[in-house]
Design a protein around this motif. Structure first.
Motif, PDB file in Angstrom:
ATOM      1  N   ILE A  31      22.468  -9.022  32.945  1.00 26.73           N
ATOM      2  CA  ILE A  31      21.399  -8.803  33.925  1.00 26.73           C
ATOM      3  C   ILE A  31      21.818  -9.467  35.228  1.00 26.73           C
ATOM      4  CG2 ILE A  31      19.580  -8.637  32.182  1.00 26.73           C
ATOM      5  CD1 ILE A  31      18.682 -11.466  33.006  1.00 26.73           C
ATOM      6  N   GLY A  32      21.276  -8.975  36.312  1.00 23.79           N
ATOM      7  CA  GLY A  32      21.596  -9.515  37.622  1.00 23.79           C
ATOM      8  C   GLY A  32      20.724 -10.706  37.967  1.00 23.79           C
ATOM      9  N   GLY A  33      21.052 -11.324  39.079  1.00 32.17           N
ATOM     10  CA  GLY A  33      20.302 -12.481  39.537  1.00 32.17           C
ATOM     11  C   GLY A  33      18.848 -12.166  39.818  1.00 32.17           C
ATOM     12  N   LEU A  34      18.590 -10.998  40.430  1.00 30.30           N
ATOM     13  CA  LEU A  34      17.207 -10.617  40.722  1.00 30.30           C
ATOM     14  C   LEU A  34      16.415 -10.415  39.435  1.00 30.30           C
ATOM     15  CD1 LEU A  34      14.969  -9.916  42.687  1.00 30.30           C
ATOM     16  CD2 LEU A  34      15.834  -7.562  42.727  1.00 30.30           C
ATOM     17  N   GLN A  35      17.024  -9.750  38.465  1.00 31.49           N
ATOM     18  CA  GLN A  35      16.347  -9.550  37.180  1.00 31.49           C
ATOM     19  C   GLN A  35      16.057 -10.891  36.511  1.00 31.49           C
ATOM     20  OE1 GLN A  35      19.457  -6.987  35.719  1.00 31.49           O
ATOM     21  NE2 GLN A  35      17.972  -5.322  35.411  1.00 31.49           N
ATOM     22  N   ALA A  36      17.008 -11.800  36.574  1.00 33.75           N
ATOM     23  CA  ALA A  36      16.818 -13.123  35.979  1.00 33.75           C
ATOM     24  C   ALA A  36      15.673 -13.863  36.682  1.00 33.75           C
ATOM     25  CB  ALA A  36      18.108 -13.931  36.050  1.00 33.75           C
ATOM     26  N   GLU A  37      15.607 -13.749  38.004  1.00 34.97           N
ATOM     27  CA  GLU A  37      14.535 -14.423  38.739  1.00 34.97           C
ATOM     28  C   GLU A  37      13.181 -13.791  38.443  1.00 34.97           C
ATOM     29  OE1 GLU A  37      14.894 -15.760  42.684  1.00 34.97           O
ATOM     30  OE2 GLU A  37      17.050 -16.154  42.502  1.00 34.97           O
TER      31      GLU A  37
END
Length: 87
Positions: A31-37
């Motif tokens: 998952i990407g950083g945005l998804q993680a956030e």
């Protein structure tokens, strides 16, 4: 909905990285950083208050235990009262 729990930028970055690593290692899903956030926001809003409240209850229990210890210590300092008619 805002849980009122706010993380600093470095904390958010570290937490998001932990989430990304968990997804990759445990779920074999990148998952990407945005998804993680976004997932962090979801966890903070839904589970954060539960953990926060548990922490408050634990802190209260610890404080009450210390208050009991303090009360016991104070009672041990009490002087015996004189008995009327005895010296």
């Amino acid at each position: 909905m805002n849980s009122g729990i706010v993380f600093s930028k470095p904390e958010r970055a570290a937490l998001a990285e932990t989430i990304r690593r968990y997804f990759a290692e445990e779920l074999d899903q990148e998952i990407g950083g945005l998804q993680a956030e976004l997932f962090l926001d979801f966890l903070t809003e839904t589970l954060g208050p539960v953990f926060y409240n548990r922490g408050l209850l634990d802190a209260e229990a610890a404080m009450l235990g210390k208050m009991d210890d303090l009360s016991d210590a104070i009672r041990m300092l009490e002087k015996p009262l004189p008995v009327p008619g005895k010296r």
